[in-house]
Enzyme design. Sequence first.
Site, PDB file in Angstrom:
ATOM      1  CG  HIS A  23      -5.511   3.928   8.531  1.00 31.36           C
ATOM      2  ND1 HIS A  23      -5.998   3.628   7.451  1.00 31.36           N
ATOM      3  CD2 HIS A  23      -4.297   3.456   9.255  1.00 31.36           C
ATOM      4  CE1 HIS A  23      -4.225   4.146   6.463  1.00 31.36           C
ATOM      5  NE2 HIS A  23      -3.795   3.828   7.883  1.00 31.36           N
TER       6      HIS A  23
ATOM      7  CG  ASP B  51       2.305  -6.117  10.716  1.00 28.55           C
ATOM      8  OD1 ASP B  51       1.209  -6.620  11.247  1.00 28.55           O
ATOM      9  OD2 ASP B  51       1.877  -4.943  10.189  1.00 28.55           O
TER      10      ASP B  51
ATOM     11  CG  PHE C 222      -2.321  -1.446   1.544  1.00 31.19           C
ATOM     12  CD1 PHE C 222      -3.301  -0.952   0.110  1.00 31.19           C
ATOM     13  CD2 PHE C 222      -1.292  -2.239   2.386  1.00 31.19           C
ATOM     14  CE1 PHE C 222      -3.991  -2.581   0.555  1.00 31.19           C
ATOM     15  CE2 PHE C 222      -2.538  -2.871   2.085  1.00 31.19           C
ATOM     16  CZ  PHE C 222      -3.721  -3.291   1.107  1.00 31.19           C
TER      17      PHE C 222
HETATM   18 MG    MG Z   1      -0.583   3.315   4.941  1.00 26.05          MG
END
Ligand code: MG
Length: 222
Positions: A157, A84, A33
């Site tokens: 997010h 992560d 991304f």
């Molecule tokens: Mg991103």
Amino acid sequence: LNIFGCIEGLNQHLERTFINDMDFEQLDNLKGFMPSHEGLALTKWAEKFSQCGPALEIGTFGAKSALYIAAGSSIHDELVYTIDHHSGSEEHQLGEEYFDPEIYDKKLGRVNTVPLMQANLQQFDESKWVVPILANANSIASSWKAELGLLFIDGSHTEISALNDYDNWSSKLHSNGALVIHDIYEKPEDGGQAPYLIYQKALTEGFQLYERVDTIVCLSKA
Ligand code: MG
């Protein structure tokens, strides 16, 4: 090697641009991304701010952006730590907008992005600068001691996650280091607001905008 000449006229000259031997055309082809114009900005900022210390990224996914950072930080012999849990963000889960069967592990019964990261990293010699950390960024922050030259927040997010990433990690930056945040959208109709929220918070807490390329911002304290 100074890369600023390569950033200019980016779109015309992207193919076969090499910085520290990185093949950016091959990198741009990886699943991920991080569009190339923002990725090359990451490389440029990593080159500049890794003079103050290593880089740390929150949100590895397939390690595409970690490799963009490594192309810059390796110029100063600095590593890129990338954290992560590798079980995907909310939008990657089964039935969600960015679900991708290629990153779904049937045996585990969940998204698992470790194989994608490994497949991506092994294509690049620059992966020797990338140190993947399989963990939740919240749970290891209090143990982290190394001062960072560059902190890149590109994780979940949700508002709470973005705030946690900012609150737990921005204090780890060297006084001349840089905070980089991805996916900045001023308007809710263009994208999620959590990255924009922590960007605004950072501006009230001593950070100032150093540079912006599309949806990625680089903030400095100096
Ligand atoms: Mg991103």
